[in-house]
Write an enzyme that holds these catalytic residues in place. Structure first.
Site, PDB file in Angstrom:
ATOM      1  N   LYS A  65       0.807  -1.221   0.000  1.00 11.28           N
ATOM      2  CA  LYS A  65       0.000   0.000   0.000  1.00 11.28           C
ATOM      3  C   LYS A  65       0.841   1.273   0.000  1.00 11.28           C
ATOM      4  CE  LYS A  65      -4.404  -1.368   0.215  1.00 11.28           C
ATOM      5  NZ  LYS A  65      -5.470  -0.878  -0.677  1.00 11.28           N
ATOM      6  N   SER A 322       1.117  -9.800  -0.594  1.00 14.36           N
ATOM      7  CA  SER A 322       0.795  -8.372  -0.559  1.00 14.36           C
ATOM      8  C   SER A 322       0.963  -7.727   0.808  1.00 14.36           C
ATOM      9  CB  SER A 322      -0.636  -8.147  -1.055  1.00 14.36           C
ATOM     10  OG  SER A 322      -1.553  -8.888  -0.263  1.00 14.36           O
TER      11      SER A 322
END
Length: 524
Positions: A65, A322
């Site tokens: 992110k 991720s």
């Protein structure tokens, strides 16, 4: 091709080139690190393909992110920077935005639900963000962030549905292609679609032969729902285990790119995600969060489908890890479920005679397989239902063979390996059936989800009120953001309409489970 079609094609090509330019020129490496592509040798041997893991857990915030957040903030005007930025988040977007803003000297305000665990709140503050705790749900925090943005002239930073955010996430693909130029298939986790959209638009322009597959949690499949409908749609509810991808609606910008550049979507179960968390830990010693292990779960499902279809292996397959912001208390749940995801455990209900020697004879019928769980309570009837877990070698066929062998030995068998109610609640409640409930008291069974925080269970019970007698109750805290309760109620036909009106007014997610076979077998 007519003029209108030509213009549409030209516009699409210009959009492709614009994203490519944004990704190639994204000024993110002041704070972002180029993450490793780790070969998973043991898994490669097991799946007959070359398996690689793109390690976004290595970012300073342990999540990808940071890429999109920093790229977006780098594009702001001086006036926007002066007024600061704001976002609603209880997870990785909050931490990425806080660190990115700190590096660029921009004031970042993060609106988080009051139910957010202290560790996440503390991390945002440690990265330099101002935290405002508002409401008991993400939707309440999000509504508040919009109000704050308007009142304070702050720029609202969307976690995924923004051109600059998408381009920032696309830099994962830029690195991956440099590290593995001969990749055959790339697996990308999907929440709101920012990572998949950015990676797909980049990969398909520079290496069109690469197959790009999005992976969703089965209970949060907003992309699959959008593809089926032809446009983004709202899911009625989303699963909460993989909270990093628990998104009710795919983004508008992200969906536009995904439908053009993504080749396939795979959905995976909670158990399959848990199995991949275990695989990642065993080969890297990294504990991935559920959303972080999502793409590897999809990769493994893809390989098994290939094998079942008789297709040759030998491909180069890459999955994106991720994120690794795992709540430590959730590990107990992962440990309990991972062997089910690996197809290494069967959960069965077996009816045996209520007589001496029955247990021993049943164990002999199981053969040399290890029993992982055995639950029983005397009920005074001629036969008894036992809840049993049996260790397997890792195939569905073996589970079917086990059941057939038990049937051949004259046992009545029911397979609860895929029954969520059995695995989440019933296995902890094997205690015999009530002589009162059913015959004298009309019991209805319901499962509930509510935001988990100190006092949440008491608040739930207070909200249920004292109008209906509770006949059964099971709650277990798994360290997740939401608590899960199984409850039985004595409801007379005259009070049924009033009861359901009360449930609808509570605001909790609920589902009736009265007809669930696991409940009927053991508790009704």
């Amino acid at each position: 091709m007519n003029d209108q079609q030509s213009q549409a094609l030209l516009a699409q090509q210009n959009q492709q080139l614009d994203y490519l330019r944004r990704i190639l020129l994204a000024p993110i490496y002041d704070v972002v690190v180029e993450t490793e592509l780790t070969p998973l040798t043991k898994l490669s041997s097991r799946l007959n393909n070359q398996i690689y893991l793109k390690r976004e857990d290595q970012q300073p915030v342990h999540s990808f992110k940071l890429r999109g957040a920093y790229n977006k903030l780098s594009s702001l005007t001086e006036e926007q920077c002066i007024h600061g930025v704001i976002a609603a988040s209880a997870g990785n977007h909050a931490q990425g935005l806080a660190l990115a803003a700190s590096k660029l000297g921009i004031k970042a305000t993060i609106v988080m639900p009051k139910t957010t665990p202290d560790i996440k709140v503390d991390n945002v503050r440690r990265f330099g963000g101002e935290v405002r705790l508002v409401g008991n749900s993400f939707n309440e925090a999000q509504a508040a962030s919009i109000e704050f943005a308007e009142a304070e002239s702050k720029t609202l930073i969307h976690p995924f549905d923004d051109v600059e955010v998408i381009a920032g996430q696309g830099t994962v693909a830029k690195e991956l292609l440099q590290q593995l130029p001969n990749a055959d298939v790339v697996f990308v986790p999907v929440g709101g679609g920012g990572l998949l959209a950015g990676m797909a638009v980049y990969l398909k322009q520079l290496s069109p032969n690469i197959k790009v597959i999005g992976v969703e949690a089965q209970d949060s499949a907003c992309l699959k729902a959008a593809l089926d409908a032809g446009e983004p749609v709202d899911l009625e509810q989303v699963g909460l285990f993989a909270d990093g991808v628990a998104v009710k609606r795919i983004g508008e910008h992200t969906f536009d790119l995904i439908k053009r550049y993504c080749d396939q979507v795979i959905t995976v179960t909670t158990d399959e995600i848990c199995a991949s968390i275990k695989d990642i830990f065993e080969q890297t010693r990294v504990i991935a969060e559920p959303a972080g292990a999502l793409s590897l779960a999809g990769l493994q499902k893809y390989c098994l489908q290939q094998e079942a279809n008789g297709e040759p292996g030998g491909q180069s397959l890459a999955a994106v890890l991720s994120g690794a912001n795992m709540n430590f208390h959730s590990l107990r749940y992962v440990s309990e479920r991972c062997e089910l995801g690996e197809k290494k455990e069967a959960v069965l209900a077996v009816t045996i005679p209520e007589e001496k020697g029955s247990f021993k004879r049943f164990c002999q019928a199981i053969g040399n397989r290890a029993i992982t769980e055995f639950n029983y309570r005397y009920s005074g009837k001629p036969s008894a239902d036992i809840f049993v877990g049996v260790r397997l070698g890792g195939s569905v066929q073996e589970r079917q063979q086990l059941m057939q062998s038990l049937v051949s030995a004259n046992y009545q068998v029911r397979d609860f390996t895929d029954n969520e109610l059995a695995k989440l609640h019933i296995r902890y409640m094997i205690g015999g059936k009530s002589a009162e409930v059913g015959s004298k008291k009309p019991e209805r069974l319901f499962s509930f989800e509510f935001p988990e925080h100190p006092g949440a269970l008491e608040k739930f019970l207070a909200a249920m009120g004292e109008l209906w007698n509770i006949t059964l109750f099971h709650y277990r805290n798994h360290g997740a953001a939401f608590g899960q309760v199984l409850a039985g109620f004595e409801i007379s036909p005259k009070k049924e309409q009033e009861f359901f009106q009360h449930l609808d007014a509570l605001g909790y997610q609920w589902q009736e489970e009265t007809d669930n076979l696991a409940y009927q077998t053991f508790l009704n």
